[in-house]
Design a protein around this motif. Sequence first.
Motif, PDB file in Angstrom:
ATOM      1  N   UNK A 341      17.241  12.559 -14.901  1.00 36.18           N
ATOM      2  CA  UNK A 341      15.694  12.467 -16.357  1.00 36.18           C
ATOM      3  C   UNK A 341      16.654  12.337 -17.555  1.00 36.18           C
ATOM      4  N   UNK A 342      17.179  11.069 -17.887  1.00 36.44           N
ATOM      5  CA  UNK A 342      17.297  11.444 -19.266  1.00 36.44           C
ATOM      6  C   UNK A 342      16.629  11.069 -20.433  1.00 36.44           C
ATOM      7  N   UNK A 343      17.018  10.886 -21.378  1.00 34.47           N
ATOM      8  CA  UNK A 343      16.871  11.457 -22.620  1.00 34.47           C
ATOM      9  C   UNK A 343      17.670  11.792 -23.758  1.00 34.47           C
ATOM     10  N   UNK A 344      17.472  10.302 -24.425  1.00 37.12           N
ATOM     11  CA  UNK A 344      18.490  10.236 -25.718  1.00 37.12           C
ATOM     12  C   UNK A 344      17.861  10.494 -26.849  1.00 37.12           C
ATOM     13  N   UNK A 345      18.607  10.726 -27.862  1.00 27.35           N
ATOM     14  CA  UNK A 345      17.956  11.377 -29.492  1.00 27.35           C
ATOM     15  C   UNK A 345      17.799  10.357 -30.130  1.00 27.35           C
ATOM     16  N   UNK A 346      17.423  10.908 -31.202  1.00 28.06           N
ATOM     17  CA  UNK A 346      17.990   9.432 -32.434  1.00 28.06           C
ATOM     18  C   UNK A 346      19.485   9.516 -33.004  1.00 28.06           C
ATOM     19  N   UNK A 350      22.929  11.962 -25.439  1.00 22.12           N
ATOM     20  CA  UNK A 350      22.077  12.015 -24.192  1.00 22.12           C
ATOM     21  C   UNK A 350      21.614  13.738 -23.241  1.00 22.12           C
ATOM     22  N   UNK A 351      20.604  13.808 -23.194  1.00 20.49           N
ATOM     23  CA  UNK A 351      20.523  14.630 -22.278  1.00 20.49           C
ATOM     24  C   UNK A 351      19.962  14.283 -20.812  1.00 20.49           C
ATOM     25  N   UNK A 352      20.541  15.132 -20.031  1.00 23.61           N
ATOM     26  CA  UNK A 352      19.815  14.890 -18.055  1.00 23.61           C
ATOM     27  C   UNK A 352      19.891  16.107 -17.867  1.00 23.61           C
ATOM     28  N   UNK A 353      19.681  15.950 -16.654  1.00 24.22           N
ATOM     29  CA  UNK A 353      19.806  17.000 -15.751  1.00 24.22           C
ATOM     30  C   UNK A 353      20.537  16.579 -14.756  1.00 24.22           C
ATOM     31  N   UNK A 354      21.084  17.928 -13.920  1.00 24.55           N
ATOM     32  CA  UNK A 354      22.295  17.717 -12.434  1.00 24.55           C
ATOM     33  C   UNK A 354      22.274  18.338 -11.875  1.00 24.55           C
ATOM     34  N   UNK A 367      24.422  17.900 -21.932  1.00 26.40           N
ATOM     35  CA  UNK A 367      24.064  17.218 -22.758  1.00 26.40           C
ATOM     36  C   UNK A 367      25.984  16.673 -23.189  1.00 26.40           C
ATOM     37  N   UNK A 368      25.433  14.891 -24.089  1.00 28.27           N
ATOM     38  CA  UNK A 368      26.910  14.305 -24.146  1.00 28.27           C
ATOM     39  C   UNK A 368      26.851  13.355 -25.186  1.00 28.27           C
ATOM     40  N   UNK A 369      27.630  13.119 -25.870  1.00 27.95           N
ATOM     41  CA  UNK A 369      27.295  12.242 -26.748  1.00 27.95           C
ATOM     42  C   UNK A 369      27.379  10.871 -26.781  1.00 27.95           C
ATOM     43  N   UNK A 370      26.364   9.556 -26.993  1.00 30.75           N
ATOM     44  CA  UNK A 370      27.100   8.305 -25.795  1.00 30.75           C
ATOM     45  C   UNK A 370      26.383   7.078 -27.291  1.00 30.75           C
ATOM     46  N   UNK A 371      27.103   7.831 -29.315  1.00 30.39           N
ATOM     47  CA  UNK A 371      26.887   7.138 -29.617  1.00 30.39           C
ATOM     48  C   UNK A 371      28.294   5.491 -29.783  1.00 30.39           C
TER      49      UNK A 371
END
Length: 646
Positions: A341-346, A350-354, A367-371
């Motif tokens: 269930x990933x989701x990427x903000x503006x 990256x938010x995801x479930x685990x 959550x983790x930053x993927x910029x």
Amino acid sequence: MVKKILSLLFITVLSLGIKSIAQERLVTKANAKYQDYSFSPAIDIYKRVLEKGYVSADLLKKLGNSYYFNADYDGAAKTYERLVNEYPSEVGPEYYFRYAQTLKTLGDYDGADTIMVKFTEVTTNDLRAAVYSEEKNYLEEIKENSGRYNIAQFQYNSPYSDFAPSFYKDGLIFSSDRDTGNFARYRHTWNAKDFLDLYKVNADSISTNLVTKLSDNVNTRLHESTSVTTKDGNILYFTRNNFVEGKYKKDEKGVIRLKIFKAELVDGVWTNIEELPFNSDAYSVANPALSPDEKTLYFASDMPGSLGESDLFKTTLNEDGTYGTPVNLGTVINTEARETFPFITSEEVLYFSSDGHPGLGGLDVFATKIAKNRLTGSVVNVGEPVNSQKDDFTFIFNEETKEGYFASNRLEGQGADDIYSFLETIPLILDCNQQVTGTVRDKISNEVLVGATIKVINENNEEILTAITDSEGKYSIMVDCNQGNFVRASMEGYVPSEEYLGKSDGKPRIMDFYLERDKITAGFGDDLAKLLQLSTIYFDFDKYNIRKDSEVEVEKVIAAMEKYPSLRIKVNSHTDSRGKDSYNLWLSQKRAESTVNYMISKGIASDRLEGEGFGETKLVNQCENGVRCSNTEHELNRRSEFIILE
């Protein structure tokens, strides 16, 4: 009498045999259901067998898993507990891990920690064990991140299962099995509930009549769930069972896998529905999410190359309509359990479930930053109240309004799964900046090196930033402490020095560098003192013993001669102009001899040293006989030099 006893024994044995055969048949039937992922009927049969007194490690494993995959964590915990207690030699690592997860969902964190210790003892090279060992205070860290959201029940929840919200124009698309109006209802045997369809709603509406099902072009008689649309709302990516042209396909095990499909909105109708090319009948691809620039598609899959039950992947969306090769997001994000269930903000968070990273129980949101395509930052649990002891998933977030939605199967919900809205009141801090300061010096002379270059290089050998030492040889840089970096100091004529700086809590760090010369770039007649940037070797007036402050400088010359065994030098000593010329010549000779003898006493061979006094014949300023000068000016002439002979 004997015949009657034998007859009774025969009947008893026969009866037991018939019961045993019947139980084995039930187990075989339950196992078949289990293999088909028909967990709900499998649970019913396994329970009947247990009630009749038949038990085995394999039965408990499959019953526990059936509960676990149906999110019945209470039933799973009791079954795994029995497995661990009655068949300790047959408990594999995965069952310890799932048992610990179920205990968390029941709030028994101490019990979960005890089981996780066993899990770490029986496994090797498991990322979950490594993360647990590194983050044993995970509950305190989760507590620090908690309390940042105000949550509320989504007004359009039903008594059934509602989840997977995704932003769509001014409203939402979400998944639900609320369609109870069909006479011929299709049910799936995973959990004996209706199949899921996609619905849309204007999130600001008051009337529930505005909840409408997407067209039959999208919805089928099997599952449709997680979705994402482009910003203009004209392209829809969604998850569906392997169902094409009115027919569903199974893999070799008889499982109908999940696939991602794409649809286009033409004249208000979803059409041109096609599956993505990296789908497969042999594995699942699901839960699409788009990057802010809509050039990258993220998803979950158990395709070859996955670490666990499901991993997060990404693929490029090319301008010509083709897709890049899926890339696993790596071991910082993915574990041997479920990442989904990933989701990427503006802002490219990256938010995801685990349930592989340390959490409160079941699936937690992380959550983790993927910029800048960085996938090496820290993974942070978003804390309560978004996360709970149950499954929390399908998190989406608008960073401009600070509003979002997620789903959970927590007990206070209205249905099996419920959607919750939330408002972020305190920002989640993912950027980790660490100040690193230090001084760069010559390793032999200990002199500061002005203008030395400091570079920060990440683990992919990419240069992140550069700094230059100031007039005091000092530098100050700011590094990303979410990832490991190499800090390198270099200067022309020196061998670079490098130190690894791992992930940290962001506390300031001091890193001093001592650089070695790559070689002495000098020849006959050069002054070693200048090469080593030594302070001048001074003597007191009318004295020839080495001053304490000069001993430090002579020691640096000794260190250089120890490092370069072929080096031979001549000590040239000088005086100021005060006093008789003949006396000054004698005094300077004594100063040269004093310096040479000092170095010999420290272990330098006498055949590598020479000494000569020049008196006042080589003044460095205008302070000759008859010229009035200050004591400081005269002191400049009372010196020793170290001239290279070889």
